[in-house]
Design an enzyme around this catalytic site. Structure first.
Site, PDB file in Angstrom:
ATOM      1  N   ASP A  24      38.127  46.319  37.450  1.00 16.32           N
ATOM      2  CA  ASP A  24      36.835  46.900  37.672  1.00 16.32           C
ATOM      3  C   ASP A  24      35.918  45.725  38.168  1.00 16.32           C
ATOM      4  O   ASP A  24      35.143  46.242  39.396  1.00 16.32           O
ATOM      5  CB  ASP A  24      36.248  47.101  36.304  1.00 16.32           C
ATOM      6  CG  ASP A  24      36.970  48.369  35.273  1.00 16.32           C
ATOM      7  OD1 ASP A  24      37.290  49.302  35.877  1.00 16.32           O
ATOM      8  OD2 ASP A  24      37.262  47.962  33.993  1.00 16.32           O
ATOM      9  N   TYR A 204      51.760  46.831  35.192  1.00 23.86           N
ATOM     10  CA  TYR A 204      51.524  46.581  33.727  1.00 23.86           C
ATOM     11  C   TYR A 204      52.706  46.360  32.894  1.00 23.86           C
ATOM     12  O   TYR A 204      53.252  45.183  33.372  1.00 23.86           O
ATOM     13  CB  TYR A 204      51.090  47.857  33.181  1.00 23.86           C
ATOM     14  CG  TYR A 204      49.739  48.321  33.885  1.00 23.86           C
ATOM     15  CD1 TYR A 204      48.543  47.830  33.574  1.00 23.86           C
ATOM     16  CD2 TYR A 204      49.577  49.320  35.046  1.00 23.86           C
ATOM     17  CE1 TYR A 204      47.578  48.069  34.018  1.00 23.86           C
ATOM     18  CE2 TYR A 204      48.198  49.743  35.286  1.00 23.86           C
ATOM     19  CZ  TYR A 204      47.348  49.065  35.061  1.00 23.86           C
ATOM     20  OH  TYR A 204      46.147  49.473  35.691  1.00 23.86           O
ATOM     21  N   GLN A 270      40.445  36.504  45.686  1.00 30.14           N
ATOM     22  CA  GLN A 270      40.761  38.173  46.605  1.00 30.14           C
ATOM     23  C   GLN A 270      41.233  37.938  47.864  1.00 30.14           C
ATOM     24  O   GLN A 270      42.442  38.336  48.254  1.00 30.14           O
ATOM     25  CB  GLN A 270      39.623  38.899  46.737  1.00 30.14           C
ATOM     26  CG  GLN A 270      39.268  39.522  45.303  1.00 30.14           C
ATOM     27  CD  GLN A 270      38.076  40.594  45.300  1.00 30.14           C
ATOM     28  OE1 GLN A 270      37.113  40.227  46.048  1.00 30.14           O
ATOM     29  NE2 GLN A 270      38.026  41.578  44.378  1.00 30.14           N
ATOM     30  N   ARG A 286      49.227  47.854  41.006  1.00 39.02           N
ATOM     31  CA  ARG A 286      48.391  48.687  39.727  1.00 39.02           C
ATOM     32  C   ARG A 286      47.044  48.765  40.212  1.00 39.02           C
ATOM     33  O   ARG A 286      46.608  48.319  40.807  1.00 39.02           O
ATOM     34  CB  ARG A 286      49.091  47.971  38.658  1.00 39.02           C
ATOM     35  CG  ARG A 286      47.824  46.842  38.279  1.00 39.02           C
ATOM     36  CD  ARG A 286      48.101  45.959  36.853  1.00 39.02           C
ATOM     37  NE  ARG A 286      46.957  45.297  36.526  1.00 39.02           N
ATOM     38  CZ  ARG A 286      47.077  44.523  35.519  1.00 39.02           C
ATOM     39  NH1 ARG A 286      48.066  43.981  35.463  1.00 39.02           N
ATOM     40  NH2 ARG A 286      45.632  44.023  35.220  1.00 39.02           N
ATOM     41  N   GLY A 287      46.679  49.908  39.357  1.00 43.10           N
ATOM     42  CA  GLY A 287      45.186  50.264  39.182  1.00 43.10           C
ATOM     43  C   GLY A 287      44.698  50.659  40.636  1.00 43.10           C
ATOM     44  O   GLY A 287      45.147  51.467  41.348  1.00 43.10           O
ATOM     45  N   GLU A 288      43.316  50.267  40.934  1.00 43.11           N
ATOM     46  CA  GLU A 288      42.687  50.855  41.864  1.00 43.11           C
ATOM     47  C   GLU A 288      42.490  49.629  43.206  1.00 43.11           C
ATOM     48  O   GLU A 288      42.973  49.982  44.293  1.00 43.11           O
ATOM     49  CB  GLU A 288      41.526  51.297  41.536  1.00 43.11           C
ATOM     50  CG  GLU A 288      40.599  51.782  42.721  1.00 43.11           C
ATOM     51  CD  GLU A 288      39.251  52.723  42.206  1.00 43.11           C
ATOM     52  OE1 GLU A 288      38.428  52.436  42.838  1.00 43.11           O
ATOM     53  OE2 GLU A 288      39.196  52.966  40.884  1.00 43.11           O
ATOM     54  N   ASP A 289      42.047  48.585  42.743  1.00 39.58           N
ATOM     55  CA  ASP A 289      41.829  47.789  44.073  1.00 39.58           C
ATOM     56  C   ASP A 289      43.098  47.353  44.682  1.00 39.58           C
ATOM     57  O   ASP A 289      42.851  47.440  45.979  1.00 39.58           O
ATOM     58  CB  ASP A 289      41.137  46.499  43.180  1.00 39.58           C
ATOM     59  CG  ASP A 289      40.739  45.418  44.268  1.00 39.58           C
ATOM     60  OD1 ASP A 289      39.875  45.830  45.253  1.00 39.58           O
ATOM     61  OD2 ASP A 289      41.196  44.400  44.321  1.00 39.58           O
ATOM     62  N   SER A 290      43.973  47.060  43.717  1.00 39.78           N
ATOM     63  CA  SER A 290      45.387  46.205  44.634  1.00 39.78           C
ATOM     64  C   SER A 290      45.904  47.584  45.580  1.00 39.78           C
ATOM     65  O   SER A 290      46.757  47.261  46.301  1.00 39.78           O
ATOM     66  CB  SER A 290      46.324  45.646  43.610  1.00 39.78           C
ATOM     67  OG  SER A 290      46.735  46.869  42.618  1.00 39.78           O
TER      68      SER A 290
END
Length: 385
Positions: A24, A204, A270, A286-290
């Site tokens: 986030d 994860y 970053q 994983r997730g969104e940013d990466s």
């Protein structure tokens, strides 16, 4: 066509509640930094800014970080022109009341703040249908206002993806071999044997992780493991075979398992995370940013999607793979990595890995034909004011 941009710098207030302490705040920080780079003034309101100590240790000119529960801006501070609630975090009622009061004092001839709900990233069909739709505010001090849904996405009918204006120039100028040499020196590693693969791991706790590690032991591999849950997952997958290296040491001796060399990495800013993705042959993200950063890297990748109890993430994963035009082997690898089946993990050979890389690069080419999320967001705000 490039979107129309605001004529003057605006005051943006971006709100972020940290659920995943990387994802986030990672997305929000890239957004506010890119807005500031385009001359905008930004206040980032966040309930846990601790990750910024390593994610963005130098801060960013034009961005002010404020605690979530801090009072609204004072009388001598700029009024908000744009309010962005990231991922449906719901702006504090006190700030909404303050904004409504300020707008009322300015009079009906002055534009109200543009209120945007920045949603999660998905390739599912509903994104194109709902991107840019209004949501009228029916009650409270901002009754009569409109909140707008803004969806990041992978197609021209969505809000696009975060991308710095100079990102691809920096990517092209990046010296992969020099980066790898610096990494080997920092971790006390010897020279690579021919055919060594460099793999980054940011995940994860995939059930297929022990299988991946076992297959990497059979071929020359440098595994770069992100701190936190990925490092804990690797250690758990190798019970009794690794000593506790400590979570915060800036440099560590690598762990050797057959032909697999494991480097446990410290937290990194970053830009340094991006460079790690550029340096590797295969990125597990994983997730969104990466995921977005791995797409810009243009190397073969696997996405560990955030699991949901109702398995809604299955449809989200399939939609992404459809957009990606992923070959069957990459689809199968994603299915196993994400626990959609219990088939043995098929670690790709050189030809298959090259096919996956070409797939990612073709997808990146499509994305580069679209305006970035920040550019589209600026244009959207200019239209609504």
């Amino acid at each position: 066509m490039t979107a129309k941009l605001p004529a003057l710098p605006l005051q943006w207030d971006v709100f972020c509640r940290v659920i995943d302490n990387f994802g986030d705040i990672g997305v929000c920080w890239r957004l506010v930094a890119q807005l500031a780079a385009r001359g905008q003034r930004v206040r980032l309101w966040v309930d846990d800014a601790s990750a910024l100590q390593w994610m963005a240790p130098q801060g960013c000119a034009g961005v002010e970080v404020r605690p979530w529960y801090a009072p609204p801006p004072g009388a001598d501070e700029p009024r908000p022109d744009v309010m962005v609630e990231a991922f449906g975090c719901e702006i504090a009622p006190e700030f909404i009341a303050y904004s409504a009061s300020q707008a009322s004092a300015r009079g009906p001839q002055q534009p109200r703040p543009v209120w945007i709900n920045l949603e999660y990233l998905s390739a599912e069909g509903y994104v194109e249908r709902t991107h840019g739709l209004p949501s009228p505010i029916l009650s409270g001090p901002a009754a009569g206002w409109t909140r707008w849904f803004f969806y990041p996405g992978f197609t021209p009918a969505t809000g696009g993806l975060l991308r710095e204006s100079d990102l691809m120039a920096r990517r092209e100028a990046f010296d992969r071999e020099a980066w790898r040499a610096d990494h080997r020196t920092a971790f006390g590693l010897g020279e690579d044997t021919p055919g060594t693969r460099w793999v980054s791991l940011f995940c994860y706790e995939p059930a297929a992780l022990p299988d991946l590690l076992q297959r990497c032991e059979a071929t020359p591999t440098r595994l770069l493991v992100a701190p936190g849950r990925p490092a804990a997952a690797v250690r758990a997958a190798l019970p009794g075979r690794e000593e506790d290296c400590g979570q915060n040491a800036p440099q560590r001796l690598p762990m050797q398992h057959g032909q697999l060399s494991i480097s446990y990495l410290p937290h990194r800013p970053q830009p340094a995370f991006d460079e790690m993705l550029w340096a590797c042959d295969f990125n597990a993200v994983r997730g969104e940013d990466s995921l977005v950063r791995a797409l810009w890297a243009g190397q073969a990748l696997v996405w560990h999607i955030y699991p949901q109890h109702d398995n809604a993430h299955h449809d989200k994963l399939h939609a992404f793979l459809d957009w990606l035009q992923a070959p069957a082997s990459l689809r199968q690898f994603h299915a196993t990595w994400n626990g959609l089946d219990t088939a043995p993990l098929q670690w790709p050979g050189d030809a298959t890995l090259a096919e996956w890389t070409r797939c990612i690069q073709h997808a990146r080419s499509r994305l580069l034909m679209q305006d970035s999320l920040a550019t589209q967001l600026l244009g959207f705000v200019a239209e609504k004011r």
